[in-house]
Structures are given as structure tokens and as C-alpha cells.
Design a protein around this motif. Structure first.
Motif, PDB file in Angstrom:
ATOM      1  N   PRO A 138       9.063  13.633  -8.553  1.00 42.34           N
ATOM      2  CA  PRO A 138      10.300  13.331  -7.803  1.00 42.34           C
ATOM      3  C   PRO A 138      10.049  13.256  -6.295  1.00 42.34           C
ATOM      4  O   PRO A 138      10.608  12.397  -5.596  1.00 42.34           O
ATOM      5  CB  PRO A 138      11.221  14.513  -8.157  1.00 42.34           C
ATOM      6  CG  PRO A 138      10.691  15.028  -9.451  1.00 42.34           C
ATOM      7  CD  PRO A 138       9.213  14.846  -9.364  1.00 42.34           C
ATOM      8  N   PHE A 139       9.205  14.147  -5.812  1.00 40.91           N
ATOM      9  CA  PHE A 139       8.822  14.180  -4.405  1.00 40.91           C
ATOM     10  C   PHE A 139       8.194  12.845  -4.008  1.00 40.91           C
ATOM     11  O   PHE A 139       8.537  12.231  -2.979  1.00 40.91           O
ATOM     12  CB  PHE A 139       7.815  15.325  -4.236  1.00 40.91           C
ATOM     13  CG  PHE A 139       7.733  15.880  -2.838  1.00 40.91           C
ATOM     14  CD1 PHE A 139       8.477  15.368  -1.803  1.00 40.91           C
ATOM     15  CD2 PHE A 139       6.882  16.945  -2.574  1.00 40.91           C
ATOM     16  CE1 PHE A 139       8.396  15.900  -0.516  1.00 40.91           C
ATOM     17  CE2 PHE A 139       6.795  17.489  -1.310  1.00 40.91           C
ATOM     18  CZ  PHE A 139       7.549  16.951  -0.282  1.00 40.91           C
ATOM     19  N   LEU A 140       7.256  12.356  -4.853  1.00 44.28           N
ATOM     20  CA  LEU A 140       6.543  11.111  -4.587  1.00 44.28           C
ATOM     21  C   LEU A 140       7.485   9.911  -4.596  1.00 44.28           C
ATOM     22  O   LEU A 140       7.368   9.013  -3.741  1.00 44.28           O
ATOM     23  CB  LEU A 140       5.441  10.927  -5.635  1.00 44.28           C
ATOM     24  CG  LEU A 140       4.608   9.646  -5.550  1.00 44.28           C
ATOM     25  CD1 LEU A 140       3.884   9.564  -4.215  1.00 44.28           C
ATOM     26  CD2 LEU A 140       3.614   9.578  -6.710  1.00 44.28           C
ATOM     27  N   VAL A 141       8.404   9.878  -5.535  1.00 37.96           N
ATOM     28  CA  VAL A 141       9.348   8.758  -5.646  1.00 37.96           C
ATOM     29  C   VAL A 141      10.186   8.616  -4.379  1.00 37.96           C
ATOM     30  O   VAL A 141      10.323   7.514  -3.813  1.00 37.96           O
ATOM     31  CB  VAL A 141      10.264   8.939  -6.875  1.00 37.96           C
ATOM     32  CG1 VAL A 141      11.422   7.938  -6.827  1.00 37.96           C
ATOM     33  CG2 VAL A 141       9.462   8.764  -8.153  1.00 37.96           C
ATOM     34  N   PHE A 142      10.745   9.715  -3.899  1.00 35.21           N
ATOM     35  CA  PHE A 142      11.572   9.654  -2.693  1.00 35.21           C
ATOM     36  C   PHE A 142      10.747   9.288  -1.460  1.00 35.21           C
ATOM     37  O   PHE A 142      11.241   8.594  -0.558  1.00 35.21           O
ATOM     38  CB  PHE A 142      12.298  10.974  -2.473  1.00 35.21           C
ATOM     39  CG  PHE A 142      13.498  11.161  -3.345  1.00 35.21           C
ATOM     40  CD1 PHE A 142      14.636  10.400  -3.150  1.00 35.21           C
ATOM     41  CD2 PHE A 142      13.496  12.082  -4.385  1.00 35.21           C
ATOM     42  CE1 PHE A 142      15.758  10.552  -3.961  1.00 35.21           C
ATOM     43  CE2 PHE A 142      14.602  12.248  -5.203  1.00 35.21           C
ATOM     44  CZ  PHE A 142      15.731  11.480  -4.992  1.00 35.21           C
ATOM     45  N   LEU A 143       9.500   9.737  -1.410  1.00 34.54           N
ATOM     46  CA  LEU A 143       8.636   9.399  -0.280  1.00 34.54           C
ATOM     47  C   LEU A 143       8.353   7.899  -0.263  1.00 34.54           C
ATOM     48  O   LEU A 143       8.409   7.259   0.798  1.00 34.54           O
ATOM     49  CB  LEU A 143       7.328  10.184  -0.359  1.00 34.54           C
ATOM     50  CG  LEU A 143       6.299   9.884   0.744  1.00 34.54           C
ATOM     51  CD1 LEU A 143       6.851  10.269   2.108  1.00 34.54           C
ATOM     52  CD2 LEU A 143       4.985  10.618   0.472  1.00 34.54           C
ATOM     53  N   ILE A 144       8.044   7.329  -1.421  1.00 32.85           N
ATOM     54  CA  ILE A 144       7.780   5.891  -1.497  1.00 32.85           C
ATOM     55  C   ILE A 144       9.028   5.101  -1.108  1.00 32.85           C
ATOM     56  O   ILE A 144       8.945   4.089  -0.394  1.00 32.85           O
ATOM     57  CB  ILE A 144       7.323   5.508  -2.920  1.00 32.85           C
ATOM     58  CG1 ILE A 144       5.941   6.108  -3.198  1.00 32.85           C
ATOM     59  CG2 ILE A 144       7.276   3.993  -3.083  1.00 32.85           C
ATOM     60  CD1 ILE A 144       5.449   5.903  -4.621  1.00 32.85           C
ATOM     61  N   MET A 145      10.198   5.560  -1.558  1.00 36.49           N
ATOM     62  CA  MET A 145      11.451   4.896  -1.184  1.00 36.49           C
ATOM     63  C   MET A 145      11.632   4.904   0.328  1.00 36.49           C
ATOM     64  O   MET A 145      12.089   3.906   0.922  1.00 36.49           O
ATOM     65  CB  MET A 145      12.624   5.590  -1.867  1.00 36.49           C
ATOM     66  CG  MET A 145      12.679   5.390  -3.370  1.00 36.49           C
ATOM     67  SD  MET A 145      13.953   6.401  -4.168  1.00 36.49           S
ATOM     68  CE  MET A 145      15.447   5.746  -3.427  1.00 36.49           C
ATOM     69  N   ALA A 146      11.282   6.000   0.955  1.00 37.74           N
ATOM     70  CA  ALA A 146      11.409   6.096   2.417  1.00 37.74           C
ATOM     71  C   ALA A 146      10.415   5.185   3.120  1.00 37.74           C
ATOM     72  O   ALA A 146      10.771   4.486   4.091  1.00 37.74           O
ATOM     73  CB  ALA A 146      11.200   7.539   2.856  1.00 37.74           C
ATOM     74  N   MET A 147       9.191   5.143   2.633  1.00 36.33           N
ATOM     75  CA  MET A 147       8.142   4.360   3.293  1.00 36.33           C
ATOM     76  C   MET A 147       8.402   2.862   3.221  1.00 36.33           C
ATOM     77  O   MET A 147       7.868   2.108   4.042  1.00 36.33           O
ATOM     78  CB  MET A 147       6.786   4.690   2.660  1.00 36.33           C
ATOM     79  CG  MET A 147       6.292   6.104   2.936  1.00 36.33           C
ATOM     80  SD  MET A 147       4.749   6.475   2.052  1.00 36.33           S
ATOM     81  CE  MET A 147       3.632   5.290   2.822  1.00 36.33           C
ATOM     82  N   ARG A 148       9.183   2.426   2.268  1.00 34.67           N
ATOM     83  CA  ARG A 148       9.466   0.994   2.112  1.00 34.67           C
ATOM     84  C   ARG A 148      10.493   0.486   3.138  1.00 34.67           C
ATOM     85  O   ARG A 148      10.709  -0.717   3.256  1.00 34.67           O
ATOM     86  CB  ARG A 148       9.963   0.716   0.693  1.00 34.67           C
ATOM     87  CG  ARG A 148       8.878   0.870  -0.365  1.00 34.67           C
ATOM     88  CD  ARG A 148       9.468   0.793  -1.769  1.00 34.67           C
ATOM     89  NE  ARG A 148      10.147  -0.468  -2.004  1.00 34.67           N
ATOM     90  CZ  ARG A 148       9.570  -1.584  -2.428  1.00 34.67           C
ATOM     91  NH1 ARG A 148       8.255  -1.577  -2.660  1.00 34.67           N
ATOM     92  NH2 ARG A 148      10.260  -2.685  -2.635  1.00 34.67           N
TER      93      ARG A 148
END
Length: 334
Positions: A138-148
Motif C-alpha cells: 500500500p505504501f508503494l502504491v501511494f508513492l507511485i501515484m504521487a510520483m506520477r
């Protein structure tokens, strides 16, 4: 924790500190900061096994290390990114939090961390396994969403904050609650079975926080039991003899004393093919359903040039492949 988790945490921290000013470069350098403390495993290759174990999660995982090296790494990055809006102080602040949050997370694992080095105190809360997908994914998913998103997009900060909050709730609320709940289950089961014991230590099993294991010390042996929150049957404990008599001639050896200190007293001896082995019980054995399987951390003891040495026992990859399906079945309950 595993490298991916530390990279994700470091990147999220970097984003929180400097993301709005420099965008994805903050996540990049945050990820780098999150991996630096684990370089102690590389340094350990230049030392004997016992010293390497002592070094691991020592100085590089301390507040002292973060304070001393954050300005150094910050200065190096400020030279590399001389055209960036961020200055030396900004980079130093980012590196400090990346270096510092790494051992804070590791303190929740079984191995723990020597956060207050040079003091001997090692923090090990033992409420999360070193690889836990429920924490990382879940941590990784939200980080990727932010980086996009663009660095000025307000949703970027929001997504990163959600990732940090969700992961923190799991780490600081859910897993401690599960540890407390399962500890009570073990304690009640020991009482119901009229088992007298000296101390008990609990930890989650690999890749999850549903199935927990307990080490219980009695006078002449250790009892080991497993409990899943989905269990419907009583907890069964199996006995592992201490076999301290096998090493009676080594009781005053300084290297053995170092191993005993590392294991925090959770150890047994065993004899295999004529060789003496030191088993660290804190990390369990390879097969959760087979009491006779090898311990994950087992060391062959031998005398070389009059000095006691320890060599970690090699594990076959097939052992790990057998473990996963049996572990999953056990997670689902007995």
C-alpha cells in the motif's frame, strides 16, 4: 526491513521533505538515503562471522550516524545538484530523515537496531517481519501515484501523506495490537496446560502479521508454539533441548560469550555430523510445520589456530520453496 521497503520509506520521506521544491529528485535521494545504513552488510564481509553479526544494525543504524553523515551526504548532493533550488541545508535535512527513519523502522523487527550506539542497548519490538507485503505494497502504491504527478500538484503531497499514514497505522497500531492479542493467547494456553516457564518471546512469522510464533524458556529446554488469529484448535508446543552440556568445555571462551550476548539467551546447541552447532532461536526454523527442520540462523563452531570460529550453515533454496505453501496453509488456521 528488506531493501524495497527501506527504499519506499526513504523515497516517501524525501518527498515529504523536498518534493514540492524539486519533485522526483527528492524521492530519488530519499531512496538512496534509505538504503545507506544497510551497507554495513557489505562492510561485514571484511570481518569474521561473529564481528559481522555485531556490526549489523550497529553504528550505521544509529542516531549518531544520521547526525554525523547527513551533512556530509548533503554537501555531496549539493555539489552534484548545484543548479537545483535546494541548498546544502535542504539536502542535509532530507538525508538526515532518510538515514534516521531507516533504523526507526528496523527497530520493530526481530533483529532490532542499536539506535543509541555506542550504548549496548538494542531496540527490537518484534512486531513486524523483515518482509511484510501488507506494510510495503500500500505504501508503494501511494508513492507511485504521487510520483506520477507534477511537483506543484496538491494531490502529490496528499497521496504521499496517505501512504505514510497508512503504513504508520499498520506498523504502530495494528501489528502491536496483534502482538498483544497473540501474546495473551500463548500465555493463556501455557496456563491451561500447566506449563511452568521462565520467560516468553513472540514475533510474527515470515511475510505476515496473522501467524505468530512464541519461544518459551523452561529449565532444560525451549518450547516453541505457533498461533494464527484464524486458529480454532488449542496451541501445541514442541520442545527443543538446550543441550548446553555439548559446549561445556567452551563456556569461558570469549567468542562464545559474544554469540550468547547476540542471541539474548535464546539459543541451543546441537551436534550434526560430528560438528557442534550454535542455533539462534529468535528467527525460527525453515519449516513452520516441521519441528525437526534447521534453524534459519545456525552456526558451525570450530577451533582454528586456537580461536573459536563460527560459520553460518548454508541453506538450500529448496528449503525456502517448501516453506511458503506450508506457511500459507498454517496462516489460514489449524
Amino acid at each position: 526491513m528488506d531493501s524495497l521497503t527501506q527504499i519506499v520509506l526513504g523515497a516517501a520521506v524525501g518527498e515529504a521533505v523536498l518534493g514540492r521544491k524539486i519533485g522526483n529528485k527528492a524521492t530519488l535521494y530519499g531512496a538512496i538515503a534509505g538504503t545507506i545504513p544497510d551497507l554495513d552488510t557489505f562492510v561485514g564481509n571484511f570481518f569474521d562471522t561473529i564481528t559481522a553479526i555485531e556490526i549489523h544494525r550497529g553504528f550505521s543504524h544509529s542516531i549518531v550516524f544520521a547526525i554525523l553523515f547527513a551533512p556530509v551526504f548533503g554537501w555531496i548532493i549539493s555539489k552534484i545538484e548545484s543548479k537545483s533550488e535546494a541548498k546544502w541545508k535542504n539536502w542535509s535535512w532530507l538525508m538526515f530523515w532518510g538515514l534516521f527513519t531507516h533504523p526507526l523502522l528496523d527497530a520493530h523487527t526481530t533483529w532490532g537496531t542499536q539506535l543509541f550506539w555506542p550504548f549496548e542497548l538494542r531496540l527490537a519490538y518484534k512486531n513486524i517481519f523483515v518482509i511484510d507485503p501488507l506494510y510495503t505494497l500500500p505504501f508503494l502504491v501511494f508513492l507511485i501515484m504521487a510520483m506520477r504527478l507534477k511537483r506543484t500538484d496538491p494531490r502529490r503531497k496528499k497521496y504521499n501523506q496517505i501512504g505514510l499514514i497508512v503504513s504508520s497505522i499498520y506498523l504502530l497500531v495494528i501489528t502491536p495490537a496483534l502482538k498483544f492479542y497473540t501474546f495473551q493467547k500463548f500465555e493463556n494456553s501455557l496456563e491451561e496446560q500447566n506449563i511452568t516457564y521462565e520467560r516468553m518471546d513472540t514475533r510474527p512469522t515470515p511475510l505476515n502479521s496473522i501467524l505468530w510464533t512464541a519461544n518459551i524458556e523452561t529449565e532444560n529446554a525451549f518450547l516453541i508454539g505457533n498461533y494464527s488469529v484464524f486458529d480454532t484448535q488449542p496451541i501445541e508446543f514442541y520442545s527443543v533441548p538446550k543441550n548446553y552440556d555439548l559446549a561445556v568445555n567452551l563456556k569461558d571462551d570469549p567468542n562464545l560469550k559474544r554469540l550468547l550476548q547476540i542471541s539474548e539467551g535464546w539459543y541451543t546447541f546441537s551436534s550434526k555430523n560430528g560438528s557442534l552447532h550454535f542455533n539462534d532461536l529468535r528467527f525460527g526454523n525453515l519449516d513452520i510445520e516441521d519441528p525437526d527442520s534447521e534453524f534459519i540462523f545456525s552456526y558451525e563452531l570450530a577451533k582454528e589456530h586456537g580461536e573459536l570460529t563460527a560459520t553460518e550453515t548454508e541453506k538450500e533454496m529448496t528449503d525456502a520453496k517448501k516453506l511458503l505453501p506450508r506457511l500459507w496453509a498454517r496462516i489460514l488456521g489449524n
